[in-house]
Design a protein around this motif. Structure first.
Motif, PDB file in Angstrom:
ATOM      1  N   UNK A 254       0.849  -1.192   0.000  1.00 25.31           N
ATOM      2  CA  UNK A 254       0.000   0.000   0.000  1.00 25.31           C
ATOM      3  C   UNK A 254       0.888   1.246   0.000  1.00 25.31           C
ATOM      4  N   UNK A 255       1.591   1.407  -1.094  1.00 31.97           N
ATOM      5  CA  UNK A 255       2.468   2.559  -1.293  1.00 31.97           C
ATOM      6  C   UNK A 255       2.463   2.908  -2.779  1.00 31.97           C
ATOM      7  N   UNK A 256       2.650   4.169  -3.122  1.00 27.60           N
ATOM      8  CA  UNK A 256       2.796   4.532  -4.535  1.00 27.60           C
ATOM      9  C   UNK A 256       4.029   3.879  -5.131  1.00 27.60           C
ATOM     10  N   UNK A 257       3.945   3.510  -6.378  1.00 29.52           N
ATOM     11  CA  UNK A 257       5.080   2.875  -7.046  1.00 29.52           C
ATOM     12  C   UNK A 257       6.308   3.776  -7.022  1.00 29.52           C
ATOM     13  N   UNK A 258       6.107   5.099  -7.112  1.00 26.30           N
ATOM     14  CA  UNK A 258       7.236   6.025  -7.111  1.00 26.30           C
ATOM     15  C   UNK A 258       7.987   6.020  -5.790  1.00 26.30           C
ATOM     16  N   UNK A 259       7.299   5.664  -4.695  1.00 30.03           N
ATOM     17  CA  UNK A 259       7.961   5.616  -3.395  1.00 30.03           C
ATOM     18  C   UNK A 259       8.725   4.308  -3.186  1.00 30.03           C
ATOM     19  N   UNK A 260       8.341   3.278  -3.907  1.00 36.07           N
ATOM     20  CA  UNK A 260       8.975   1.962  -3.746  1.00 36.07           C
ATOM     21  C   UNK A 260      10.140   1.774  -4.706  1.00 36.07           C
ATOM     22  N   UNK A 261      10.022   2.257  -5.932  1.00 39.57           N
ATOM     23  CA  UNK A 261      11.009   1.998  -6.984  1.00 39.57           C
ATOM     24  C   UNK A 261      12.439   2.363  -6.583  1.00 39.57           C
ATOM     25  N   UNK A 262      12.693   3.505  -5.909  1.00 41.27           N
ATOM     26  CA  UNK A 262      14.091   3.836  -5.576  1.00 41.27           C
ATOM     27  C   UNK A 262      14.763   2.832  -4.648  1.00 41.27           C
ATOM     28  N   UNK A 263      13.966   2.025  -3.948  1.00 41.97           N
ATOM     29  CA  UNK A 263      14.525   1.086  -2.975  1.00 41.97           C
ATOM     30  C   UNK A 263      14.288  -0.368  -3.368  1.00 41.97           C
ATOM     31  N   UNK A 264      13.946  -0.592  -4.624  1.00 44.23           N
ATOM     32  CA  UNK A 264      13.636  -1.946  -5.073  1.00 44.23           C
ATOM     33  C   UNK A 264      14.856  -2.698  -5.577  1.00 44.23           C
ATOM     34  N   UNK A 265      16.024  -2.033  -5.569  1.00 43.14           N
ATOM     35  CA  UNK A 265      17.259  -2.668  -6.058  1.00 43.14           C
ATOM     36  C   UNK A 265      17.040  -3.233  -7.455  1.00 43.14           C
ATOM     37  N   UNK A 266      17.273  -4.537  -7.644  1.00 45.71           N
ATOM     38  CA  UNK A 266      17.093  -5.125  -8.975  1.00 45.71           C
ATOM     39  C   UNK A 266      15.699  -5.719  -9.168  1.00 45.71           C
ATOM     40  N   UNK A 267      14.784  -5.387  -8.252  1.00 40.56           N
ATOM     41  CA  UNK A 267      13.410  -5.846  -8.401  1.00 40.56           C
ATOM     42  C   UNK A 267      12.639  -4.979  -9.387  1.00 40.56           C
ATOM     43  N   UNK A 268      11.407  -5.365  -9.650  1.00 41.01           N
ATOM     44  CA  UNK A 268      10.539  -4.612 -10.552  1.00 41.01           C
ATOM     45  C   UNK A 268       9.311  -4.144  -9.793  1.00 41.01           C
ATOM     46  N   UNK A 269       8.842  -2.953 -10.140  1.00 42.41           N
ATOM     47  CA  UNK A 269       7.698  -2.345  -9.468  1.00 42.41           C
ATOM     48  C   UNK A 269       6.634  -2.013 -10.511  1.00 42.41           C
ATOM     49  N   UNK A 270       5.394  -2.409 -10.225  1.00 45.53           N
ATOM     50  CA  UNK A 270       4.277  -2.138 -11.129  1.00 45.53           C
ATOM     51  C   UNK A 270       3.198  -1.371 -10.375  1.00 45.53           C
ATOM     52  N   UNK A 286      14.283 -17.166   1.837  1.00 46.78           N
ATOM     53  CA  UNK A 286      12.887 -16.713   1.932  1.00 46.78           C
ATOM     54  C   UNK A 286      12.694 -15.752   3.091  1.00 46.78           C
ATOM     55  N   UNK A 287      13.292 -16.051   4.232  1.00 39.71           N
ATOM     56  CA  UNK A 287      13.162 -15.146   5.376  1.00 39.71           C
ATOM     57  C   UNK A 287      13.881 -13.832   5.085  1.00 39.71           C
ATOM     58  N   UNK A 288      15.030 -13.932   4.396  1.00 42.33           N
ATOM     59  CA  UNK A 288      15.727 -12.705   4.021  1.00 42.33           C
ATOM     60  C   UNK A 288      14.881 -11.834   3.110  1.00 42.33           C
ATOM     61  N   UNK A 289      14.152 -12.474   2.190  1.00 42.39           N
ATOM     62  CA  UNK A 289      13.269 -11.723   1.292  1.00 42.39           C
ATOM     63  C   UNK A 289      12.127 -11.090   2.074  1.00 42.39           C
ATOM     64  N   UNK A 290      11.551 -11.841   2.999  1.00 46.23           N
ATOM     65  CA  UNK A 290      10.459 -11.304   3.811  1.00 46.23           C
ATOM     66  C   UNK A 290      10.935 -10.110   4.630  1.00 46.23           C
ATOM     67  N   UNK A 291      12.132 -10.211   5.196  1.00 47.51           N
ATOM     68  CA  UNK A 291      12.663  -9.108   6.001  1.00 47.51           C
ATOM     69  C   UNK A 291      12.912  -7.874   5.149  1.00 47.51           C
ATOM     70  N   UNK A 292      13.381  -8.081   3.925  1.00 47.50           N
ATOM     71  CA  UNK A 292      13.622  -6.960   3.031  1.00 47.50           C
ATOM     72  C   UNK A 292      12.324  -6.235   2.688  1.00 47.50           C
ATOM     73  N   UNK A 293      11.284  -7.008   2.373  1.00 44.07           N
ATOM     74  CA  UNK A 293       9.998  -6.404   2.022  1.00 44.07           C
ATOM     75  C   UNK A 293       9.376  -5.723   3.239  1.00 44.07           C
ATOM     76  N   UNK A 294       9.585  -6.314   4.416  1.00 42.80           N
ATOM     77  CA  UNK A 294       9.013  -5.735   5.637  1.00 42.80           C
ATOM     78  C   UNK A 294       9.618  -4.373   5.952  1.00 42.80           C
ATOM     79  N   UNK A 295      10.743  -4.066   5.320  1.00 43.71           N
ATOM     80  CA  UNK A 295      11.361  -2.762   5.524  1.00 43.71           C
ATOM     81  C   UNK A 295      10.534  -1.614   4.988  1.00 43.71           C
ATOM     82  N   UNK A 296       9.605  -1.901   4.089  1.00 43.28           N
ATOM     83  CA  UNK A 296       8.695  -0.863   3.602  1.00 43.28           C
ATOM     84  C   UNK A 296       7.594  -0.646   4.645  1.00 43.28           C
ATOM     85  N   UNK A 297       7.415   0.589   5.045  1.00 47.30           N
ATOM     86  CA  UNK A 297       6.442   0.900   6.099  1.00 47.30           C
ATOM     87  C   UNK A 297       5.049   0.969   5.480  1.00 47.30           C
ATOM     88  N   UNK A 298       4.476  -0.215   5.240  1.00 40.98           N
ATOM     89  CA  UNK A 298       3.165  -0.271   4.587  1.00 40.98           C
ATOM     90  C   UNK A 298       2.548  -1.645   4.805  1.00 40.98           C
TER      91      UNK A 298
END
Length: 327
Positions: A254-270, A286-298
């Motif tokens: 639940x964040x605008x794509x523009x707020x996520x894209x700068x911190x997505x590293x080599x991921x893709x944002x739609x 898998x836990x590392x991925x979950x922790x990375x995504x949890x870093x977004x405050x949303x």
């Protein structure tokens, strides 16, 4: 390099070698006519090099450079590239920052005034890695020499550095066939075939202490995939094959794509709307991925796969225990 350019460089070198050069002698050394020498001198003057003519029985030329190195022939773009490269050397992880600064000063002194102005206009503020884990230039030379000579290398290899920055404990000497030296994120690595482990390995150069002499020559091998950059990138993602993360998943935030894209590293944002987006990203676990995504405050909704949803549950339990059991 064409004949004229090569001759100009030779002429510059000759003019630096001695103070005064008779025109006839220069023509003889360059194997051209005195008229061609005059034209070449005019070309150097157009480039900004202060070549003076002096009178005498034969007449001659003098270069007012006042430098120990032969004058350098650079165009404007090359001068800018050189200034940037030398100023950024402090971030290369090679421990040559001071030497690069002195080199830039030396090169500047032998350039024409026009190029010096271009050089001085390029001011870069490099931000170096302050971990103190720079590669020693002498070690880099030893490694690259062995790579080029295709000679088996023996070296002591330290484990992780201690908190005070000192090298860690040494392990038994390694024997490798060195193939490439690479730099990644300001840190140098040796890519080599480990003879004792019969497999490819990457070694941090700042932990290597080469032993002498080097061993016998070897026949080069092809790194997996055929491209060293792809191979190294895959290894740092925890993959032994393709250059891809072992664990990849998709979530909605639940964040605008523009707020996520700068911190997505080599991921893709739609973008899914003005305040919602879909993030596809990978990690080493898998836990590392979950922790990375949890870093977004949303708020997060897992699209898939099931392993990622299970990883969030595992992470939630760990965080709950860390918070003293509170939910």
């Amino acid at each position: 390099m064409n004949g004229t350019s090569s001759r100009l460089l030779t002429l510059l070198s000759l003019l630096q070698a001695r103070r005064d050069w008779p025109g006839g002698l220069l023509a003889e050394r360059l194997d051209v006519t005195p008229r061609t020498v005059r034209r070449d001198v005019d070309r150097l003057r157009e480039l900004g090099y202060p070549v003076r003519a002096f009178k005498g029985p034969d007449g001659g030329y003098r270069l007012d450079a006042g430098a120990e190195l032969p004058p350098l022939l650079f165009d404007d773009d090359q001068a800018v590239a050189l200034a940037i490269a030398l100023q950024l050397a402090v971030t290369s992880g090679a421990g040559v920052g001071e030497a690069a600064t002195r080199a830039l000063i030396t090169v500047r002194q032998v350039m024409p005034a026009r190029l010096r102005r271009r050089l001085d206009a390029v001011q870069v503020v490099p931000v170096a890695d302050r971990t103190g884990h720079e590669a020693e230039p002498a070690v880099l030379v030893a490694l690259t020499t062995a790579v080029r000579a295709r000679e088996v290398l023996r070296f002591d290899y330290a484990t992780e550095h201690r908190p005070d920055g000192a090298p860690g404990e040494l392990v038994p000497p390694r024997r490798v066939e060195p193939h490439h030296t690479v730099v990644r994120s300001g840190r140098w690595y040796l890519v080599a075939w480990d003879l004792d482990r019969d497999d490819w390995r990457t070694f941090r150069v700042d932990r290597i202490t080469p032993r002498t002499p080097t061993g016998p020559r070897f026949t080069p091998r092809e790194v997996p995939g055929g491209d060293v950059a792809t191979f190294v990138s895959a290894r740092f993602k925890g993959s032994s094959g393709a250059d891809a993360w072992p664990c990849t998943g998709v979530v909605e935030l639940d964040l605008p794509a523009a707020d996520v894209a700068p911190y997505a590293a080599d991921g893709t944002v739609e973008a899914l709307g003005p305040d919602r987006c879909r993030l596809s990203r990978g990690a080493w676990s898998w836990v590392g991925l979950a922790a990375t995504v949890a870093g977004f405050d949303a708020e997060i909704r897992v699209v898939g796969p099931p392993e990622l949803k299970e990883a969030f549950a595992t992470l939630a339990d760990r965080l709950s225990r860390a918070a003293g059991g509170r939910r």
